[in-house]
Design an enzyme around this catalytic site. Structure first.
Site, PDB file in Angstrom:
ATOM      1  N   TYR A  98     -12.373   3.793  19.080  1.00 18.12           N
ATOM      2  CA  TYR A  98     -12.194   2.377  18.710  1.00 18.12           C
ATOM      3  C   TYR A  98     -12.787   1.464  19.780  1.00 18.12           C
ATOM      4  CZ  TYR A  98      -9.765  -1.931  17.389  1.00 18.12           C
ATOM      5  OH  TYR A  98      -9.469  -3.227  17.026  1.00 18.12           O
ATOM      6  N   SER A 116     -12.722  -6.593  20.049  1.00 17.14           N
ATOM      7  CA  SER A 116     -11.335  -6.359  20.450  1.00 17.14           C
ATOM      8  C   SER A 116     -11.259  -6.348  21.971  1.00 17.14           C
ATOM      9  CB  SER A 116     -10.846  -5.014  19.916  1.00 17.14           C
ATOM     10  OG  SER A 116      -9.608  -4.676  20.513  1.00 17.14           O
TER      11      SER A 116
HETATM   12  N1  LIG Z   1      -4.420  -6.476  14.940  1.00 22.83           N
HETATM   13  C1  LIG Z   1      -4.805  -6.336  16.195  1.00 22.83           C
HETATM   14  O1  LIG Z   1      -3.975  -6.211  17.111  1.00 22.83           O
HETATM   15  C2  LIG Z   1      -6.266  -6.364  16.538  1.00 22.83           C
HETATM   16  C3  LIG Z   1      -6.623  -6.336  17.878  1.00 22.83           C
HETATM   17  C4  LIG Z   1      -7.968  -6.352  18.215  1.00 22.83           C
HETATM   18  C5  LIG Z   1      -8.933  -6.393  17.228  1.00 22.83           C
HETATM   19  N2  LIG Z   1      -8.567  -6.397  15.927  1.00 22.83           N
HETATM   20  C6  LIG Z   1      -9.651  -6.404  14.927  1.00 22.83           C
HETATM   21  O2  LIG Z   1      -9.451  -7.479  14.019  1.00 22.83           O
HETATM   22  C7  LIG Z   1      -9.916  -7.112  12.721  1.00 22.83           C
HETATM   23  C8  LIG Z   1      -8.791  -7.293  11.711  1.00 22.83           C
HETATM   24  O3  LIG Z   1      -7.699  -6.496  12.158  1.00 22.83           O
HETATM   25  P1  LIG Z   1      -6.312  -6.428  11.373  1.00 22.83           P
HETATM   26  O4  LIG Z   1      -5.300  -6.007  12.360  1.00 22.83           O
HETATM   27  O5  LIG Z   1      -6.112  -7.661  10.561  1.00 22.83           O
HETATM   28  O6  LIG Z   1      -6.622  -5.170  10.464  1.00 22.83           O
HETATM   29  P2  LIG Z   1      -6.040  -4.793   9.031  1.00 22.83           P
HETATM   30  O7  LIG Z   1      -6.024  -3.308   8.981  1.00 22.83           O
HETATM   31  O8  LIG Z   1      -4.778  -5.528   8.743  1.00 22.83           O
HETATM   32  O9  LIG Z   1      -7.194  -5.368   8.102  1.00 22.83           O
HETATM   33  C9  LIG Z   1      -8.411  -4.721   7.974  1.00 22.83           C
HETATM   34  C10 LIG Z   1      -8.821  -4.831   6.525  1.00 22.83           C
HETATM   35  O10 LIG Z   1     -10.022  -4.071   6.350  1.00 22.83           O
HETATM   36  C11 LIG Z   1      -9.923  -3.389   5.111  1.00 22.83           C
HETATM   37  N3  LIG Z   1     -10.802  -2.219   5.116  1.00 22.83           N
HETATM   38  C12 LIG Z   1     -10.625  -1.057   5.794  1.00 22.83           C
HETATM   39  N4  LIG Z   1     -11.641  -0.217   5.550  1.00 22.83           N
HETATM   40  C13 LIG Z   1     -12.493  -0.854   4.707  1.00 22.83           C
HETATM   41  C14 LIG Z   1     -13.737  -0.511   4.110  1.00 22.83           C
HETATM   42  N5  LIG Z   1     -14.321   0.670   4.344  1.00 22.83           N
HETATM   43  N6  LIG Z   1     -14.333  -1.415   3.298  1.00 22.83           N
HETATM   44  C15 LIG Z   1     -13.764  -2.618   3.037  1.00 22.83           C
HETATM   45  N7  LIG Z   1     -12.586  -2.999   3.597  1.00 22.83           N
HETATM   46  C16 LIG Z   1     -11.962  -2.129   4.415  1.00 22.83           C
HETATM   47  C17 LIG Z   1      -8.462  -3.024   4.981  1.00 22.83           C
HETATM   48  O11 LIG Z   1      -8.103  -2.746   3.639  1.00 22.83           O
HETATM   49  C18 LIG Z   1      -7.777  -4.268   5.548  1.00 22.83           C
HETATM   50  O12 LIG Z   1      -7.515  -5.229   4.547  1.00 22.83           O
HETATM   51  C19 LIG Z   1     -10.402  -5.656  12.830  1.00 22.83           C
HETATM   52  O13 LIG Z   1     -11.788  -5.632  13.061  1.00 22.83           O
HETATM   53  C20 LIG Z   1      -9.656  -5.152  14.064  1.00 22.83           C
HETATM   54  O14 LIG Z   1     -10.332  -4.083  14.686  1.00 22.83           O
HETATM   55  C21 LIG Z   1      -7.266  -6.376  15.545  1.00 22.83           C
END
Ligand SMILES: NC(=O)c1ccc[n+]([C@@H]2O[C@H](COP(=O)([O-])OP(=O)(O)OC[C@H]3O[C@@H](n4cnc5c(N)ncnc54)[C@H](O)[C@@H]3O)[C@@H](O)[C@H]2O)c1
Length: 223
Positions: free
Chosen positions: A129, A111
């Protein structure tokens, strides 16, 4: 495609979506921070498809936000486990099969927060985080060196503020309410879209990225 997620209903929707668009997919519902679940996902994928070409370690979350002096130990530990343990477990389970074939691509989700984000740091706290996402960068640096002789590329994508279903509403609210907002602090002055992150993951997983390893690609609208 083998998908693992703790949210069984969401997983079913995603699998159905991929199949409706002509792809092949199956899901394993479970907690991927558990060793047995991570191992099973990789075993099931091998049983179904015979090999693993690409591993994307996508799952992650922010957990409970708190300023560092108010952070509870259990909330800190939860985020460490969520964002680092599954990445380690799934990578460890998949790599022996990639080594055998002398071929593989691993892409992990870091991230932009690995360098701190003003819209969370000043207002809500986010050090747990950010720590884990800096950890993902350290992970891919080392593992890329370990796996280079086996012809396996290991990289990360570091998204900025992305308008996903789960995170979009909070980011839009920050844009309306705080000075150091995503739109104000991002050089491109807007939120990113999920497909802009997916395109970067696809690139790093593709043949076009064959000479790239150990890199964290920022998809943050500038730095
Ligand atoms: N959305 C953003 O702005 C953003 C920014 C930077 C980084 N990220 C990173 O990108 C990735 C995806 O982010 P997102 O926004 O799509 O997140 P999201 O929360 O929409 O998706 C994450 C998924 O992980 C699943 N999950 C959570 N805990 C779990 C577990 N213990 N076992 C199995 N599955 C589990 C959730 O059910 C969900 O479907 C993450 O690693 C996040 O940190 C996102």
């Amino acid at each position: 495609m083998a998908l693992g997620d703790i949210d069984g209903a969401g997983l079913d929707r995603t699998v159905a979506d991929i199949i409706a668009k002509g792809g092949q997919a199956f899901g394993l519902a479970g907690d991927l921070t558990e060793e047995a679940v991570a191992n099973r996902l990789i075993d099931d994928a091998l049983e179904r498809y015979g090999h693993i070409d690409i591993l994307v370690n996508n799952l992650g979350g922010v957990g409970k936000r708190a300023k560092i002096w108010e952070m509870k130990v259990e909330d800190w530990d939860f985020v460490m486990r969520l964002n680092l343990r599954s990445t380690f477990l799934c990578t460890r389970a998949a790599v022996p099969h990639m080594i055998k074939r002398r071929s593989g691509r691993i892409v992990c989700l870091s991230s932009g927060a690995r360098e701190g984000t003003p819209w969370t740091a000043y207002y809500l706290g986010g050090s747990a985080y950010s720590t884990t996402k800096a950890g993902v960068h350290g992970f891919i640096r080392d593992v890329s060196l370990e796996l280079a002789e086996h012809c396996i590329n290991v990289n990360a994508v570091a998204p900025g503020p992305i308008e996903t279903e789960s995170g979009g509403p909070a980011l839009r609210k920050l844009n309306e309410t705080v000075e150091f907002s995503p739109n104000n602090m991002t050089p491109l002055r807007r939120l990113g879209q999920p497909n802009e992150v997916a395109n970067a993951v696809l690139f790093l997983a593709s043949d076009e990225a064959s000479y790239i390893t150990g890199v964290t690609l920022h998809v943050t609208g500038g730095r």
